[in-house]
Design an enzyme around this catalytic site. Structure first.
Site, PDB file in Angstrom:
ATOM      1  N   ASP A 153     -76.823  -8.484 -38.952  1.00 22.38           N
ATOM      2  CA  ASP A 153     -76.250  -9.735 -39.485  1.00 22.38           C
ATOM      3  C   ASP A 153     -75.795 -10.697 -38.393  1.00 22.38           C
ATOM      4  O   ASP A 153     -76.174 -11.856 -38.387  1.00 22.38           O
ATOM      5  CB  ASP A 153     -75.123  -9.454 -40.493  1.00 22.38           C
ATOM      6  CG  ASP A 153     -74.006  -8.570 -39.964  1.00 22.38           C
ATOM      7  OD1 ASP A 153     -74.149  -8.012 -38.847  1.00 22.38           O
ATOM      8  OD2 ASP A 153     -72.973  -8.425 -40.661  1.00 22.38           O
ATOM      9  N   ASP A 161     -71.546  -7.951 -47.798  1.00 16.36           N
ATOM     10  CA  ASP A 161     -70.743  -7.384 -48.881  1.00 16.36           C
ATOM     11  C   ASP A 161     -70.660  -8.335 -50.073  1.00 16.36           C
ATOM     12  O   ASP A 161     -70.975  -7.969 -51.207  1.00 16.36           O
ATOM     13  CB  ASP A 161     -69.314  -7.079 -48.397  1.00 16.36           C
ATOM     14  CG  ASP A 161     -69.293  -6.072 -47.262  1.00 16.36           C
ATOM     15  OD1 ASP A 161     -70.361  -5.537 -46.927  1.00 16.36           O
ATOM     16  OD2 ASP A 161     -68.202  -5.822 -46.718  1.00 16.36           O
TER      17      ASP A 161
HETATM   18 MG    MG Z   1     -64.349  -3.882 -47.548  1.00 17.08          MG
END
Ligand code: MG
Ligand code: ADP
Length: 381
Positions: free
Chosen positions: A35, A172
């Site tokens: 990333d 996430d």
């Molecule tokens: Mg976390």
């Protein structure tokens, strides 16, 4: 979970919720430490997550309750101070409220808020992103706003980076926000740009969490980051995503051994993400699984973020019956291994893996079985 949430909300606040939202946890499928190098990553939103119930109040009191904490905490609506101790979990919804002005979005004044979850917290499945995104959807629904997925994703990440203070990348929240049943989420971290990739229904995930963590993990992340940046500079590129293996080999003499190995992992890992995406388009789980295991071997040899515990699990799983492939998932230096399996891989086979691990390391890993599930959504309003 919906009826459990409604019953608990009724018990805690004496009335039902007006709004119910949920957001899933995620598994890093492939794309390890890509990333911050401008690369790509594939993640799976799983069929477990955090559920939030909300009801507006006439006054400006904001009441927060989570099954995890078990007590109601009341804050006046003007208060956005970081919480400490047993109420520190409130920093996740509070961080979202604090982020709203940066996106020109209004915040609800008074409300009763309640969270429940079937996702273990702190187990590398990003319960933090799940609670952020479920909270963001609940707050925005309460003010009548209907934001796009990307805004919800950015709100969650903003809360985590700036309020909670965790410098996580886009994986996430991106996967929790863009997840879909029977799909993976592909993220091009430059942009960022999100896409879904079909995943055959026969694909199952088994996650083995060792609950080990290298004592120096923060420093190790920082040195890996630095070595990647050094390699990019030596190769004359802004980020390693722009480099190629021939270019790296030509520059090898001018690089430290560490920088060479880190760069090699990142360049080849980005290629593996691409190959996995192509294999999945063909529904080819065997090739995909081999790429997962190859990713682990690269972490082991070149990025050096694996551990004997994680290697032991991968050695046991990869190539075994009913397993397409296995790799460490997440930052490494401890944590969890995930296996991509057929439906025939069952609880007994998972228990045998955990037994073997316990015999070697004296402690059983936690086992979690999951499939893909929907991304963050408003369930009721
Ligand atoms: Mg976390
Ligand atoms: P991970 O994201 O890997 O699960 P983190 O440490 O980033 O681990 O986030 C875990 C934290 O998120 C918990 O300590 C808690 O503060 C918060 N959290 C997660 N799920 C819930 C929940 N259901 N209720 C309240 N807080 C939660």
């Amino acid at each position: 979970m919906h009826s459990k949430l409604t019953a608990l909300f009724q018990k805690v606040y004496g009335r039902p919720p007006e709004i119910v939202t949920r957001a899933p946890g995620r598994i890093e499928f492939i794309g390890n430490h890509t990333d911050y190098n401008g690369g790509t990553v594939l993640g799976a939103a799983i069929d477990r997550g955090v559920w939030v119930g909300l009801a507006r109040r006439e006054d400006d009191r904001r009441q927060f309750y989570s099954e995890l904490a078990g007590v109601v905490t009341t804050l006046p609506s003007g208060v956005l101070a970081r919480q400490e101790g047993s109420s520190s979990w409130i920093n996740y919804p509070l961080g979202v409220l604090a982020a709203l002005p940066a996106f020109d979005l209004p915040a609800p004044e008074g409300f009763d808020y309640l969270a429940i979850s079937d996702l273990p917290a702190g187990a590398g499945l990003s319960s933090s992103a799940a609670i952020e995104l479920a909270s963001a959807l609940a707050f925005l629904t309460a003010v009548g706003s209907n934001p796009d997925r990307e805004t919800v994703v950015k709100l969650g990440r903003h809360a985590e980076n700036h309020f909670v203070g965790v410098p996580c990348g886009i994986l996430d929240q991106g996967v929790s926000g863009f997840g879909q049943r029977d799909h993976l989420v592909f993220i091009d971290c430059r942009g960022p740009r999100f896409e879904t990739v079909p995943l055959p229904r026969a694909a199952h995930f088994w996650v083995f969490n060792t609950h080990t963590k290298h004592a120096l993990v923060d420093g190790l992340y920082a040195s890996r980051h630095r070595e990647c940046m050094e390699a990019a500079r030596a190769l004359g590129v802004g980020q390693l995503v722009e480099a190629t293996m021939p270019k790296l080999e030509r520059a090898r003499a001018g690089l430290s051994d560490e920088s060479y190995k880190r760069a090699r992992h990142v360049i080849e890992e980005i290629a593996r993400v691409d190959n996995a995406r192509q294999a999945l388009r063909r529904g080819d789980l065997s090739t995909t699984g081999r790429l997962l295991t190859a990713s682990h071997r690269s972490s082991q040899v070149y990025f050096e973020n694996s551990t004997p515990e994680l290697d032991f699990l991968v050695d046991l799983l990869a190539g075994g019956l009913n397993v397409f492939g296995a790799r460490l998932t997440g930052g490494g230096f401890g944590g969890a291994v995930m296996a991509l399996t057929t439906p025939a891989f069952g609880g007994a086979q998972a228990a045998a893996v955990a037994d073997a691990y316990a015999e070697r390391f004296g402690k059983r890993p936690d086992i979690l079985h999951a499939q893909t599930g929907p991304g963050a959504q408003v369930v009721m309003k």
